[in-house]
Design an enzyme around this catalytic site. Structure first.
Site, PDB file in Angstrom:
ATOM      1  CB  SER A  67      -8.236   0.794   6.077  1.00  0.00           C
ATOM      2  OG  SER A  67      -8.932   2.018   6.096  1.00  0.00           O
ATOM      3  CE  LYS A  93      -3.868   1.970   2.727  1.00  0.00           C
ATOM      4  NZ  LYS A  93      -4.694   1.788   3.942  1.00  0.00           N
ATOM      5  CB  SER A 150      -8.116   3.533   3.084  1.00  0.00           C
ATOM      6  OG  SER A 150      -7.220   2.941   4.000  1.00  0.00           O
TER       7      SER A 150
END
Ligand SMILES: [Zn+2]
Lengths: 491, 99, 475
Positions: A181, A82, A157
């Protein structure tokens, strides 16, 4: 070599060790697939093809010389990260314009730990800006589409990581979870996503959203891979004072296909009004399957659940308002051209650099900390947090783990919830309590809607008892597969 | 959404200035409306009876996590100035500060 | 009407640690800009602070010296405000749970001895340094993150002299603990002062002004002296004092209101989530307490009892830890304690005050000092020559006997050799000889002095005096 891309970490490890393929072949094949598919999905922000190939060749050479420990299953396995974790020499945008031009001079501890295992860092995945969002629509650069239905969100997210794994564009990925997330996008995309207990994994190098809630964790294709990655990244880090000195969860103890005699709780507050009936049905049927496999299912109560969203949005935004103050155009990243004086520089840089959701949360967080409001909001939220935590402690006195939905619905349409931030926040109701309590949680696929959208089962465990949820998840995988076979189709 | 004093519960323009965010008039208006709703919602935490409840600051509580006082090499000046939006003579450059 | 001033100080003390408060960068002064920095002290994304144990220890030790109560539970907080010298735009500081609470510092001024009450002592991180140019400003982050201990007094002092006395007393304590070099040129000590005046006989404190960033003791004294006069004059003219923040302009010799920034600062304090609380058990505090040096007062008394020094000597020597240590170490080689004390109190302290040096910076060893005093005591060298040798020891070090030999400073005790100088002196100064004969015994000192001069200080004055008397009496 077409099936190479559907590999799990453990299968890839066996193929690499058995000489069936090289790490370089693995990387090249994934890169080809990403180039083919990612135009439609938008999972990656930055693909480091050259760097990944170089790392892969180095591992292949080491393996040829016999310099790779056979117990190290991660060597040569390509993994996506990420874009919120710092990787030395690479950009780290957090999907924000404000970090334009920033090149990290250091490795996040988790990244360094993966490197030590010989993991190949394939590229950086898309996300909601600074982790603020539940749909990966809040990226400054692109929306990540759900691989199961391209007009739907991937969740967030960590939507880029989940979509990359679901679309077989990564064997596994790292995400981060502040209020859901990792778990929620894993659920939307049909992956396994694990949020470790707070303090299990180092946060050093993870760009902070809410420091008392953030944790890094794996997004994988199965539970075994999640256990493998968790083992690699967990443990005390002297750079993170909040990381704890604990043995990593025991993989052998966790990974046994056995639910006999354990008690699993269904928290009644998690089956809320307005929940999609298909989601509720899938989770309840998962509980039945566990019961049939020998687990005892009991209903439990977590009475302070209804306060979780309010407490979470106070604490997370307050911490974020301070954490994001450093993005000011002085030392790194973007600076507005309109910077006549220092105040202009700050206000314009931040106005042009941050997206609307980030601004909203900074304002809310600044407000709850401002003079005269601290006790009414921040302190009250910290007390609510204590109550939420003790709810879980009571439940875990009786239960080995809890079973719950991850989100009230499956993946929704892109743009569907963009106009109402509060409605978007309410969608986090089932994931934020575990974050506030600092306990561990995992999302694992448990069925599909009639539209073939994945539904996730959330398994929650006591703090630092990751082996509990790994064991339940690992057993459930098999139970679900057997059930699917006996019905002649996927559940 | 009104608070006890009968005033609007959040003054977005003021708070945005504290947070050094320049907002346009339209942005201010949109945020004002949205945040009044959100603040109204998070007021829920004030309903709970928290008498005798200690606040929780972290997911977990440990204490006295110290580092030994030992100096180590950091980054070179060149390395860090490479990331600077503006720099000169080894310094990060900002608009003139008036005290 | 007479007015009474109330003065409070906030003293920021840079602690003498090797590394910064929350990262492992070197703390040093005078390096190239942006040379001692890392992702943590630059506030890079993803970085986190870690607590320097030594800084906590120094703060607690200082608190023990001032009789503060050491908090069993204390924590760090974030203090938010935007400024280019702040890497994170929040400073990690301590808000409502500082390491030390209360306590006091004993001061002495012309008004007498008294104690100044402390409010608290807490720990925080220093900020970077801004440099200003014609069209832009520059930021050097070397200083950012240096451990900064803040000592906050109650508004307990009534005159600039008392404020100065407080600073001197605090400096003494800090040097005793070894917590800080207290080097003002390097900005180790920086003060914010607040000051108000009220009519004599009233209780309520007047409206205060704060004067920021004073980095010399003289600056503190002069700024306060100015400020008190300014406020009293304003009140006498029927004006009201507005609470404000001011700066001291040395050249103008006046304080000026600073451009008011925000209407009011809203620091938005909240507990630093990246750091765990500091929980000090009595056991830990006791361990640190054992390592604590003897307080100046206790040492003074011991010097009188153990070494038989006069009260005055003991007070001067014990006043500075390094000087006191030098005395005790020298005294372990030479039991003529009073003489050792005399040499330190006169020659050595004069040298220090003239050069601005510290004992630690001198190459002089305690053994060399003790040996020198022994040479004088044993009649091997005259006081005059010994001063020359001490000068050399303080400048370059070495062994006093060797220096004495090399420079030919061995005392002349030989009567034959000295007679020549004596005869000369008596012949050249008939007036003094006459005076002596008339009964003015002091006149002999002049003649001895002449001989000493002729012998370039090497003559043994006792023998010379004897010879002079014999010479005059013989005629
Ligand atoms: Zn540093």
């Amino acid at each position: 070599m077409t099936d190479i891309n559907t590999l799990t970490v453990s299968r890839a490890a066996r193929m690499l060790q058995g000489g069936e393929c090289s790490s370089e072949e693995l990387v090249s094949s994934l890169v080809r697939l990403i180039q083919e598919r990612d135009g439609q999905i938008g999972a990656y922000l930055h693909l480091d093809e050259a760097g990944a190939l170089e790392q892969a060749r180095a591992i292949d050479r080491a393996r040829a010389k016999g310099n790779v420990d056979p117990s190290n299953l991660l060597a040569g396995v390509p993994i996506a990260v990420k874009d919120i974790l710092n990787v030395k020499g690479q950009p780290c945008t957090c999907a924000s314009r404000i970090l334009r031009g920033y090149v990290s001079p250091y490795d996040a501890t988790d990244v360094a730990r993966l490197r030590e295992c010989g993991v190949v860092l394939l590229g950086r995945t898309n996300m909601d800006e600074f982790g603020m969002g539940s749909s990966t629509e809040n990226s400054a650069f692109q929306v990540t589409h759900n691989p199961h239905s391209l007009d739907r969100v991937s969740g967030g997210s960590s939507g880029g990581s989940a979509a990359a794994v679901a679309a077989d564009m990564a064997i596994a990925a790292l995400g981060s979870d502040t209020g859901g997330s990792i778990r929620q996008p894993a659920s939307f995309c049909g992956c396994v996503g694990m949020k470790p207990s707070y303090g299990r994994v180092s946060r050093f190098g993870l760009t902070a959203f809410a420091s008392s809630l953030d944790q890094v964790g794996p997004i994988t294709k199965n539970v075994e891979d999640a256990a493998l990655l968790l083992e690699a990244i967990s443990g005390r880090d002297e750079m993170d004072s909040t990381s704890l000195d604990l043995e990593p969860p025991c993989r052998e103890g966790a990974l046994r296909r056995d639910l006999k005699g354990i008690r699993l709780g269904l928290p009644k507050e998690y089956f809320v009004k307005g929940m999609n009936p298909e989601v509720e049905a899938a989770v309840k049927s998962a509980a039945s399957l566990c019961s049939a496999a020998g687990a005892e299912i009991v209903e439990v109560s977590l009475p302070h659940t209804e306060y979780a969203i309010a407490a979470y949005y106070i604490i997370a935004t307050a911490e974020a308002s301070a954490n994001l103050a450093r993005f000011d155009g002085v030392r790194y990243g973007f600076r507005s051209d309109r910077a006549e004086d220092v105040l202009d520089m700050y206000e314009n840089t931040r106005a042009e650099g941050f997206g609307p959701e980030v601004k909203r949360r900074i304002i809310l967080g600044t407000y709850v900390l401002s003079s005269g409001y601290y006790e009414a909001y921040y302190l009250a939220a910290q007390k609510a947090r204590t109550l939420i935590r003790s709810d879980f402690e009571k439940a875990f006195k009786e239960c080995y783990a809890l079973l719950a939905p991850v989100a009230p619905t499956a993946a929704y349409k892109i743009g569907e919830k963009c106009d109402d931030p509060l409605e978007m926040y309410l969608g986090d109701a089932l994931t934020v309590p575990a974050s506030l309590a600092g306990i561990c949680g995992m999302s694992i696929p448990c069925g599909q809607t009639t539209d073939d959208l994945p539904i996730g089962l959330q398994i929650l465990g006591p703090a630092f008892r990751e082996e509990n949820i790994l064991r339940v998840g690992y057993a459930f995988e098999e139970v679900l597969e057997r059930a699917g076979k006996s019905e002649g189709r996927g559940v | 959404m009104m608070d006890v004093a009968g005033e609007k519960n959040i003054d977005v323009a003021y708070v945005a200035h504290l947070a050094r965010l320049r907002l346009s008039e339209e942005e201010t208006a949109v945020f004002q409306k949205q945040l009044e709703g959100i603040v109204g919602y998070v007021n829920k935490v004030r309903e709970i009876d928290t008498t005798g409840v200690e606040p929780t600051a972290h997911g977990r509580s440990v204490q006295n996590v110290f580092r030994e006082d030992m100096a180590r090499e950091g980054l070179t000046t060149e390395e860090v100035l490479r990331n600077a939006p503006a720099q000169r003579d080894g310094l990060f450059v900002v608009p003139k500060i008036v005290e | 009407m007479k007015y009474i001033a109330s003065i409070g100080l906030e003293v920021h003390v840079q602690l003498k640690t090797d590394s910064k408060m929350f990262c492992s960068c070197r703390t040093s002064f005078g390096d190239k800009p942006n040379a001692n920095i890392c992702p943590v002290c630059l506030g890079y994304p993803g970085t986190m602070p870690t607590m320097n144990e030594k800084a906590i220890c120094y703060t607690v030790m200082t608190g023990l010296m001032t009789g503060s109560s050491i908090s069993n539970y204390s924590k760090f907080d974030r203090k938010s405000y935007f400024y280019p010298d702040m890497p994170k735009n929040y400073q990690i500081s301590q808000y409502d749970m500082p390491l030390c609470v209360g306590g006091s510092v004993e001061i002495e001024s012309d008004a007498g001895a008294r104690s100044v009450a402390l409010c608290r002592i807490h720990l925080e991180e220093d900020v970077a340094k801004n440099l200003h140019f014609a069209n832009h400003s520059g930021v050097d982050f070397n200083r950012a993150g240096t451990p900064l201990m803040e000592v906050v007094t109650e508004p307990d002092m009534v005159s600039p002299d008392e404020a100065l006395a407080f600073l001197l007393a605090l400096k003494q304590i800090l040097q005793y603990v070894g917590a800080s070099d207290c080097n003002l040129e390097e900005g180790n000590l920086r003060c914010d002062v607040n000051c108000s005046v009220r009519p004599e006989g009233t209780e309520t404190l007047g409206t205060k002004s704060e004067i920021k960033n004073l980095n010399t003791f003289k600056g503190v004294h002069d700024a306060l002296a100015y400020e008190i006069v300014r406020q009293v004059e304003a009140l006498q003219n029927g004006e009201r004092i507005v609470q404000d923040t001011r700066r001291w302009d040395v050249d103008a010799g006046a304080t000026f209101q600073m451009r008011s920034k925000e209407a009011a600062h809203d620091y938005r304090y909240f507990p630093e989530p990246d750091l765990m609380p500091v929980v000090l058990l009595q056991e830990q505090i006791d361990t640190w307490k054992k390592g604590l040096p003897e307080l100046p007062g206790a040492r003074r008394k011991r010097f009188v009892a153990q070494y038989g020094l006069p009260e005055y000597d003991a007070r001067v020597l014990a006043g500075d830890r390094e000087v006191a240590d030098l005395f005790e170490q020298a005294a372990s080689f030479n039991t003529d304690y009073k003489s050792v004390s005399n040499w330190i109190m006169t020659e050595l302290l004069r040298h220090l005050s003239e050069t601005g040096k510290t004992v630690a910076s001198l190459p002089l060893t305690p053994k060399a000092l003790a040996d020198l005093v022994a040479l004088v005591g044993g009649g091997k060298v005259t006081s005059t020559s010994a001063k020359e040798i001490l000068g050399e020891l303080m400048a370059h070090g070495g062994d006093p006997a060797t220096i004495m030999q090399a420079r030919g400073l061995v005392q002349v005790n030989d009567s034959d050799e000295l007679s020549m100088f004596v005869n000369e002196a008596v012949a050249d100064n008939p007036k003094s000889v006459e005076d002596y004969r008339k009964g003015k015994k002091a006149a002999i000192q002049f003649l001895v002095g002449q001989v000493m001069k002729q012998s370039r200080g090497k003559a043994n004055p006792q023998i010379v005096a004897q010879l002079v008397r014999e010479r005059i009496d013989a005629h």
